[in-house]
Design a protein around this motif. Structure first.
Motif, PDB file in Angstrom:
ATOM      1  N   GLU B 307      19.768  13.871 -13.503  1.00  0.00           N
ATOM      2  CA  GLU B 307      20.504  15.143 -13.494  1.00  0.00           C
ATOM      3  C   GLU B 307      19.878  16.153 -14.461  1.00  0.00           C
ATOM      4  O   GLU B 307      19.884  17.357 -14.191  1.00  0.00           O
ATOM      5  N   ALA B 308      19.335  15.651 -15.573  1.00  0.00           N
ATOM      6  CA  ALA B 308      18.665  16.559 -16.518  1.00  0.00           C
ATOM      7  C   ALA B 308      17.462  17.214 -15.854  1.00  0.00           C
ATOM      8  O   ALA B 308      17.176  18.403 -16.069  1.00  0.00           O
ATOM      9  N   SER B 309      16.764  16.449 -15.015  1.00  0.00           N
ATOM     10  CA  SER B 309      15.594  17.017 -14.326  1.00  0.00           C
ATOM     11  C   SER B 309      16.035  18.053 -13.291  1.00  0.00           C
ATOM     12  O   SER B 309      15.370  19.077 -13.107  1.00  0.00           O
ATOM     13  N   LEU B 310      17.175  17.801 -12.627  1.00  0.00           N
ATOM     14  CA  LEU B 310      17.713  18.783 -11.669  1.00  0.00           C
ATOM     15  C   LEU B 310      18.086  20.076 -12.400  1.00  0.00           C
ATOM     16  O   LEU B 310      17.772  21.177 -11.944  1.00  0.00           O
ATOM     17  N   LEU B 311      18.758  19.914 -13.545  1.00  0.00           N
ATOM     18  CA  LEU B 311      19.199  21.076 -14.312  1.00  0.00           C
ATOM     19  C   LEU B 311      18.011  21.919 -14.774  1.00  0.00           C
ATOM     20  O   LEU B 311      18.013  23.148 -14.648  1.00  0.00           O
ATOM     21  N   LYS B 312      16.995  21.246 -15.280  1.00  0.00           N
ATOM     22  CA  LYS B 312      15.816  21.948 -15.791  1.00  0.00           C
ATOM     23  C   LYS B 312      15.147  22.730 -14.657  1.00  0.00           C
ATOM     24  O   LYS B 312      14.829  23.911 -14.808  1.00  0.00           O
ATOM     25  N   GLY B 357      24.505  27.692   4.090  1.00  0.00           N
ATOM     26  CA  GLY B 357      24.794  26.260   3.977  1.00  0.00           C
ATOM     27  C   GLY B 357      24.995  25.745   2.563  1.00  0.00           C
ATOM     28  O   GLY B 357      25.067  24.537   2.337  1.00  0.00           O
ATOM     29  N   ILE B 358      25.069  26.673   1.602  1.00  0.00           N
ATOM     30  CA  ILE B 358      25.130  26.245   0.205  1.00  0.00           C
ATOM     31  C   ILE B 358      26.541  26.396  -0.353  1.00  0.00           C
ATOM     32  O   ILE B 358      27.105  27.493  -0.363  1.00  0.00           O
ATOM     33  N   GLU B 392      16.776  20.955  -2.355  1.00  0.00           N
ATOM     34  CA  GLU B 392      18.031  21.710  -2.222  1.00  0.00           C
ATOM     35  C   GLU B 392      18.058  22.872  -3.217  1.00  0.00           C
ATOM     36  O   GLU B 392      18.562  23.954  -2.909  1.00  0.00           O
ATOM     37  N   ILE B 393      17.526  22.629  -4.394  1.00  0.00           N
ATOM     38  CA  ILE B 393      17.485  23.694  -5.411  1.00  0.00           C
ATOM     39  C   ILE B 393      16.542  24.811  -4.966  1.00  0.00           C
ATOM     40  O   ILE B 393      16.839  25.998  -5.132  1.00  0.00           O
ATOM     41  N   ASP B 394      15.397  24.436  -4.363  1.00  0.00           N
ATOM     42  CA  ASP B 394      14.480  25.446  -3.816  1.00  0.00           C
ATOM     43  C   ASP B 394      15.210  26.347  -2.822  1.00  0.00           C
ATOM     44  O   ASP B 394      15.065  27.572  -2.835  1.00  0.00           O
ATOM     45  N   ALA B 399      18.095  31.380  -1.214  1.00  0.00           N
ATOM     46  CA  ALA B 399      19.345  31.974  -0.732  1.00  0.00           C
ATOM     47  C   ALA B 399      19.885  32.994  -1.732  1.00  0.00           C
ATOM     48  O   ALA B 399      20.356  34.066  -1.349  1.00  0.00           O
ATOM     49  N   VAL B 400      19.808  32.661  -3.014  1.00  0.00           N
ATOM     50  CA  VAL B 400      20.306  33.586  -4.043  1.00  0.00           C
ATOM     51  C   VAL B 400      19.467  34.863  -4.045  1.00  0.00           C
ATOM     52  O   VAL B 400      19.996  35.973  -4.139  1.00  0.00           O
ATOM     53  N   ALA B 401      18.153  34.711  -3.895  1.00  0.00           N
ATOM     54  CA  ALA B 401      17.277  35.883  -3.853  1.00  0.00           C
ATOM     55  C   ALA B 401      17.623  36.758  -2.646  1.00  0.00           C
ATOM     56  O   ALA B 401      17.637  37.991  -2.729  1.00  0.00           O
ATOM     57  N   LYS B 402      17.911  36.117  -1.534  1.00  0.00           N
ATOM     58  CA  LYS B 402      18.267  36.847  -0.318  1.00  0.00           C
ATOM     59  C   LYS B 402      19.604  37.582  -0.500  1.00  0.00           C
ATOM     60  O   LYS B 402      19.744  38.749  -0.120  1.00  0.00           O
TER      61      LYS B 402
END
Lengths: 140, 408
Positions: B307-312, B357-358, B392-394, B399-402
């Motif tokens: 999870e730390a790697s996901l957060l980073k 989808g997020i 999923e983070i990618d 999506a956030v940029a869009k």
């Protein structure tokens, strides 16, 4: 234009967009072009509080018709408000009271009216009808 | 190490993740609200009703004995999971909220007098705020609230400065559900105990991300929910030191919590049953047991590393989008990110990326005092679990940029 006609016009406008993105883009543009509510009405007195976005709604009676102005801090909510105003503003109190809005469902934005969206829109429609009720009573 | 984390096998265990929403693969980043359930938990609940269902305790027949054994065995496993000293210190509740209400209510009745003080923090979830606030109002006591710094870290000095002879309890969250901040609970507990003040830790967000050792932490109470740790909804735990729980009056009255009932008075059962009035959520306990097994098998340390790697990674990706502001940038953070973009309302961002989808959460996250403190209407919160992936983070970052482009 009657409420039904206004609804029909909106449904037609939206019918050209089959992609959600275009639909929401259209909604956002409408939100941006919605005339702001007069600052004197953007106060807690006219606030319809959703859990997430805020809606301000003001109404007055002019020549037997209800004139609505509204605003929101969220642009998508604002877009939907602009549609509701197109449909209800300038209509007679009795027509507003008896209207059974179907266009939001038909243009595929029904989710915006589900209670868990907490965006104040469901309360806004209730409040619009309440204004109509009050004006109707005042008219006698 | 996270590189060897069995992500494919883990994802295969969670049926709900393998679906499409709006014709896109579901990306579930609302784990701080509730985690999804592995098939092992779902099967355990089904198996319970197919093979073991029965009211527990007191029954002499086969099924009752079997169901009671499984129930009490789970209590032992929870004791081990959080390293409590004794199973009598493990109370089953509906969830964190009920655990917190239980302590606030019973503690208030027993100890709080007019003029007393309880200390909480500005980052508390409403569940660890309102019960104390209301109890204090009823008792004529004061709830004092310690603030945070620019990075969303608790002002520990400010909290220590509030401690006085009037202080009866310090209650704070292990991990902030908005900021992700992991609070230095051990340090705070040690200081509080120097003054003889008990400390309650709201573990709703801590339990699924960190190894929890209540004896090492030395907290007096620790509360958590099953559904935020891959178990079912409607089941939770209150841990309390035996001497603390012994001294508290019962919270709810009914069956199971009594020893003897007479027309004019009642004597109460021993711990833990004194606090478990009525038929408990036996199904929930069965599911929670399976969730514990699942977590134990994966290992909390492995979960924490992954999870730390996901957060980073997520922090780096979102930081690459111009205008993104983070709320909560402590060095000690659980795997969640709260952010805003420019002047865009969080609700709008949530609505647009939902269409891609997020699933994220937007709003005040049941922490309105914190939102007021930060002068914001809410945030967009992406919270990660060990079944989430870098891909999923990618997709979220795209999506956030869009959304940003559309909404600006």
């Amino acid at each position: 234009m009657t409420i039904k006609e206004a609804e029909k016009q909106i449904i037609q406008e939206f019918s050209v967009y089959d992609d959600w993105l275009d639909k929401y883009n259209f909604l956002v543009e409408m939100g941006k072009s919605l005339p702001m509510i007069d600052p004197e009405y953007q106060t807690d007195t006219y606030l319809i509080s959703g859990c997430q976005s805020k809606v301000w709604l003001y109404a007055r009676l002019s020549d037997g018709k209800v004139i609505f102005t509204a605003d929101s801090d969220a642009i998508i909510t604002k877009g939907i408000i602009s549609l509701l105003i197109r449909v209800f503003s300038g209509q007679a109190p009795d027509d507003i009271l008896h209207a059974d809005l179907t266009f939001i469902d038909q243009i595929g934005l029904k989710e915006n009216l589900s209670p868990n969206r907490s965006n104040g829109l469901v309360s806004m429609i209730k409040q619009m009808k309440l204004y109509a009720q009050v004006f109707k009573m005042k008219q006698g | 190490m996270f590189l060897s984390f069995p992500i494919d096998r883990v994802r295969a265990d969670f049926p709900i993740l393998h679906q499409q929403v709006y014709k896109r693969p579901l990306v579930y980043f609302d784990n701080a609200a509730s985690t999804q359930k592995p098939v092992q938990v779902i099967d355990a609940i089904r198996r319970y009703y197919e093979q073991d269902n029965c009211n527990i305790h007191r029954g002499v027949h086969y099924l009752s004995v079997k169901a009671t054994e499984a129930f009490e065995e789970t209590r032992k496993e929870i004791r081990e999971f959080i390293n409590a000293r004794d199973t009598r210190e493990i109370i089953f509740t509906k969830g964190t909220t009920e655990s917190l209400n239980l302590v606030a209510s019973s503690f208030g009745k027993r100890y709080i007098r007019p003029g007393d003080e309880v200390i909480a923090t500005i980052m508390e979830h409403h569940s660890n705020f309102v019960p104390w606030q209301q109890m204090c109002l009823e008792c004529g006591a004061t709830l004092r609230v310690a603030g945070i710094d620019d990075r969303g870290m608790l002002n520990v000095g400010e909290l220590f400065g509030m401690i006085s002879e009037k202080t009866r309890m310090i209650t704070l969250t292990h991990v902030s559900n908005v900021l992700g901040t992991i609070n230095p609970v051990k340090e705070i507990i040690a200081e509080a105990h120097k003054h003889g003040i008990p400390v309650l830790i709201d573990g709703a967000q801590g339990i699924s991300h960190l190894p929890v050792d209540v004896q090492d932490m030395d907290c007096d109470f620790y509360c958590f929910s099953g559904h935020k740790m891959y178990g079912p909804m409607g089941i939770g735990v209150l841990y309390g030191k035996e001497k603390c729980l012994e001294e508290l009056p019962p919270y709810q009255m009914g069956g199971e919590m009594i020893k003897e009932v007479y027309v004019d008075h009642t004597t109460f059962n021993e711990l833990p049953f004194k606090f478990e009035a009525g038929t408990p959520n036996v199904e929930g306990v069965a599911g929670l047991r399976a969730a514990l097994h699942y977590l134990n098998e994966l290992g909390m340390d492995n979960i924490m590393d992954y999870e730390a790697s996901l957060l980073k990674y997520a922090t780096e990706k979102l930081a690459g989008i111009e205008g993104v502001r983070f709320y909560g940038t402590s060095d000690w953070k659980a795997s969640l990110i709260s952010f805003l973009i420019g002047k865009i309302h969080p609700y709008d961002v949530g609505m647009i990326i939902d269409k891609m989808g997020i699933a994220v959460r937007t709003g005040h996250h049941c922490a309105m005092p914190l939102m007021d403190y930060l002068h914001i209407p809410g945030t967009v919160r992406a919270s990660f679990a060990f079944y989430n992936t870098m891909e999923e983070i990618d997709w979220m970052a795209l999506a956030v940029a869009k959304a940003k482009k559309m909404l600006e």
